[in-house]
Design a protein around this motif. Structure first.
Motif, short mmCIF file in Angstrom:
data_model
loop_
_atom_site.label_atom_id
_atom_site.label_comp_id
_atom_site.label_asym_id
_atom_site.label_seq_id
_atom_site.Cartn_x
_atom_site.Cartn_y
_atom_site.Cartn_z
N GLY A 80 -9.90 4.10 -11.62
CA GLY A 80 -10.07 2.71 -11.21
C GLY A 80 -10.01 1.71 -12.35
O GLY A 80 -10.10 0.51 -12.12
N LYS A 83 -5.10 2.40 -15.00
CA LYS A 83 -4.05 3.20 -15.66
C LYS A 83 -2.73 3.09 -14.90
O LYS A 83 -1.69 2.86 -15.49
CB LYS A 83 -4.48 4.67 -15.74
CG LYS A 83 -5.73 4.90 -16.56
CD LYS A 83 -6.11 6.37 -16.60
CE LYS A 83 -6.48 6.95 -15.25
NZ LYS A 83 -7.66 6.34 -14.63
N THR A 85 -1.82 0.82 -12.84
CA THR A 85 -1.36 -0.56 -12.90
C THR A 85 -0.61 -0.80 -14.21
O THR A 85 0.51 -1.31 -14.21
CB THR A 85 -2.56 -1.53 -12.79
OG1 THR A 85 -3.27 -1.21 -11.61
CG2 THR A 85 -2.10 -2.97 -12.76
N ARG A 118 2.42 -6.29 -5.39
CA ARG A 118 1.30 -7.06 -5.92
C ARG A 118 1.59 -7.53 -7.34
O ARG A 118 1.18 -8.61 -7.75
CB ARG A 118 0.08 -6.15 -5.90
CG ARG A 118 -1.21 -6.87 -6.01
CD ARG A 118 -2.35 -5.93 -5.70
NE ARG A 118 -3.59 -6.57 -6.10
CZ ARG A 118 -4.77 -6.00 -6.07
NH1 ARG A 118 -4.90 -4.76 -5.65
NH2 ARG A 118 -5.84 -6.66 -6.45
N MET A 246 -7.89 -7.84 -16.17
CA MET A 246 -7.38 -7.38 -14.87
C MET A 246 -7.47 -8.55 -13.89
O MET A 246 -8.55 -9.09 -13.67
CB MET A 246 -8.21 -6.20 -14.36
CG MET A 246 -7.75 -5.64 -13.04
SD MET A 246 -6.06 -5.00 -13.03
CE MET A 246 -6.33 -3.27 -13.37
N THR A 247 -6.32 -8.93 -13.38
CA THR A 247 -6.30 -10.06 -12.45
C THR A 247 -5.73 -9.61 -11.11
O THR A 247 -5.35 -8.45 -10.96
CB THR A 247 -5.39 -11.19 -12.98
OG1 THR A 247 -4.03 -10.73 -12.92
CG2 THR A 247 -5.74 -11.56 -14.42
N GLU A 248 -5.63 -10.52 -10.18
CA GLU A 248 -5.05 -10.24 -8.86
C GLU A 248 -3.60 -9.76 -8.99
O GLU A 248 -3.12 -9.00 -8.16
CB GLU A 248 -5.11 -11.49 -7.99
CG GLU A 248 -6.40 -11.61 -7.21
CD GLU A 248 -6.73 -10.32 -6.47
OE1 GLU A 248 -5.88 -9.87 -5.68
OE2 GLU A 248 -7.82 -9.76 -6.71
N GLY A 249 -2.93 -10.20 -10.04
CA GLY A 249 -1.53 -9.84 -10.25
C GLY A 249 -1.34 -8.83 -11.36
O GLY A 249 -0.33 -8.84 -12.05
N GLY A 250 -2.34 -7.98 -11.59
CA GLY A 250 -2.20 -6.94 -12.60
C GLY A 250 -2.83 -7.30 -13.93
O GLY A 250 -3.61 -8.25 -14.03
P1 TYD Z 1 -5.46 1.46 -10.76
O1 TYD Z 1 -4.36 1.08 -11.68
O2 TYD Z 1 -5.08 2.13 -9.50
O3 TYD Z 1 -6.52 2.37 -11.54
P2 TYD Z 1 -6.39 3.89 -12.08
O4 TYD Z 1 -4.97 4.31 -11.98
O5 TYD Z 1 -6.90 3.87 -13.49
O6 TYD Z 1 -7.29 4.72 -11.22
O7 TYD Z 1 -6.23 0.09 -10.42
C1 TYD Z 1 -7.61 -0.01 -10.51
C2 TYD Z 1 -8.17 -1.25 -9.89
O8 TYD Z 1 -7.49 -2.43 -10.26
C3 TYD Z 1 -8.19 -1.22 -8.39
O9 TYD Z 1 -9.56 -1.25 -7.99
C4 TYD Z 1 -7.51 -2.46 -7.95
C5 TYD Z 1 -7.43 -3.30 -9.19
N1 TYD Z 1 -6.19 -4.09 -9.26
C6 TYD Z 1 -6.26 -5.44 -9.52
O10 TYD Z 1 -7.34 -6.02 -9.63
N2 TYD Z 1 -5.10 -6.16 -9.61
C7 TYD Z 1 -3.89 -5.58 -9.48
O11 TYD Z 1 -2.86 -6.27 -9.58
C8 TYD Z 1 -3.83 -4.18 -9.21
C9 TYD Z 1 -2.49 -3.49 -9.04
C10 TYD Z 1 -5.00 -3.46 -9.12
#
Ligand code: TYD
Ligand code: MG
Length: 431
Positions: A80, A83, A85, A118, A246-250
């Motif tokens: 979470g 990674k 992303t 996204r 970490m934002t709404e768009g990555g």
């Molecule tokens: P993720 O990359 O799936 O984590 P991992 O691969 O390390 O397990 O993403 C983790 C969190 O990030 C998830 O709770 C949703 C959030 N997120 C955002 O806030 N913005 C984004 O643009 C994306 C793609 C994810």
């Protein structure tokens, strides 16, 4: 010949357990080594390493300039943290030059498409395949002629003859084989590794010795700041960090971390101080916050977030001894604002200043920065890269700096207050 994938032990017959490191099922058949010939050092040609920038500047900074073809890069982190992303964002950047293959053993192509949407990169020339079988993965890499490969995650790659997922043997063997493939194909392969609750077992730690670069994404649970840090880098330093949000768009690069980590509004309350820290070669200003509050408890609280609690305890003892402050009836909380975790003795004087400021309920001037190591005798000691720290403070508009005495730095933009002891420092700060 059989060789242990964990420690390298060699045996002529297969053994269920490695007699050297005790690992189960870690022996695999190895090719008999071809006879080697020593080469004169002077005769060995210099290999030119051509780095391929990912165009994600904060990530390139950690790598040391870019990805090296034929290398294996591990990106570890807790579930979470971001990674997948980061990997997908990187894939999109790399795909601008040539096709990229994204192998997912966890998510379906549909799920990855959603994430790509996204991130607004849904049209990038990335090939996605859901596959766990190493033989098939090898085939896909060859057939797509991918210029870079992402494996999400290494824990879901099933090597030939492996009994199942989730063992140290499995991740070790998969990493070993993928790194041979990276070398043969002369392409970078990025491996994602989950840091498991159980810790080391079958996690990224278990394969650090098999990869060229090992990076970790860190971040607090209550913070959207993500730090990418290298713990191993065969092609560069392990000192640099990359700072993201970490934002709404990555993940978005934080280009000006000093400003990001020191944003304060309104009058500055007691317990807050700005400290110029250094991560790698980069100075970053941070805000240290302390709360010192009276308690009737027999066991006063001692808490530190983003700082070493043992160091804080030591500094509390130094304050009691050398500044005569009675802190044994006080709860003490200290943190670094913004979710950074720091380990630098140059922060000592800032921590002391924040503690004393809160204890005495006297604020520290908002335009002043504080830096220095504190010794057990209450002396203020010198720190590395003072000039860089002060330049950064000046760049952000700070006008005064309390620094260790005996430093020869001249900066016109900032008034310097050299101090030799804690008492002098507190006097200079007016607390
Ligand atoms: P993720 O990359 O799936 O984590 P991992 O691969 O390390 O397990 O993403 C983790 C969190 O990030 C998830 O709770 C949703 C959030 N997120 C955002 O806030 N913005 C984004 O643009 C994306 C793609 C994810
Ligand atoms: Mg993931």
């Amino acid at each position: 010949m059989y060789r242990c994938q964990n420690c390298g032990y060699a045996s002529i017959k297969w053994l269920g357990r490695c007699p050297q490191c005790g690992q189960w099922e870690s022996l695999v058949e190895a090719q008999r080594d071809t006879p080697s010939t020593p080469q004169a050092l002077a005769q060995i040609p210099l290999e030119e390493t051509v780095r391929r920038p990912t165009q994600l500047a904060e990530f390139d900074r950690v790598l040391g300039g870019g990805l090296i073809p034929g290398s294996v890069i591990l990106v570890g982190g807790e579930p979470g943290i971001g990674k997948s992303t980061l990997a997908l964002q990187l894939a999109a950047r790399l795909a601008q030059d040539a096709p990229v293959l994204y192998i997912s053993g966890e998510e379906s192509p549909g799920q990855i498409k959603l994430r790509a949407q996204r991130l607004q990169i849904e049209d990038a020339p990335i090939f996605i395949v859901h596959e766990q079988n190493l033989a098939a993965i090898r085939d896909h890499i060859r057939k797509t002629a991918a210029s870079a490969v992402i494996v999400d995650s290494i824990q879901t790659v099933l090597p030939d003859g492996s009994a199942g997922l989730g063992t140290t043997y499995q991740v070790g063997q998969a990493t070993f084989e993928l790194s041979q493939l990276a070398r043969a194909q002369k392409i970078p392969i990025l491996l994602i590794g989950h840091v498991t609750k159980a810790g080391e077992f079958a996690g990224p730690k278990a394969i650090e010795h098999l990869v060229d670069v090992a990076l970790y994404i860190e971040g607090g649970r209550d913070s959207d700041v993500r730090i990418v840090r290298a713990v191993k880098n065969r092609f560069g330093s392990t000192e640099e960090i990359g700072v993201f949000q970490m934002t709404e768009g990555g993940l978005v690069e934080i280009a000006n971390p000093s400003q990001f980590f020191t944003e304060r509004s309104g009058p500055v309350p007691p317990g807050s101080v700005i400290v110029p820290t250094v991560e790698g070669t980069r100075p970053i200003l941070v805000e240290i916050q302390a709360l010192v509050a009276f308690t009737r408890s027999t066991f006063p609280q001692r808490r530190a977030t983003g700082l070493d609690l043992n160091r804080v305890a030591l500094l509390v003892a130094v304050i009691e001894k050398h500044l005569g402050a009675q802190l044994s009836t006080e709860d003490i909380y200290v943190n670094v604002a913004g979710g950074l975790a720091l380990r630098e003795t140059a922060l000592d004087l800032g921590i002391v200043a924040a503690l004393v400021s809160s204890f005495k309920e006297k604020p520290i001037d908002s335009q002043t920065v504080v830096v220095g190591e504190v010794g057990l005798l209450g002396e203020v000691r010198r720190v590395r890269k003072l000039r860089e720290r002060l330049s950064e403070a000046a760049r952000l508009g700070y006008t005064r700096a309390v620094i260790p005495a005996g430093e020869r730095v001249e900066l016109r933009e900032i008034e310097l207050c050299p101090v030799g002891t804690l008492a002098q420092a507190m006097e200079a700060l007016g607390i």
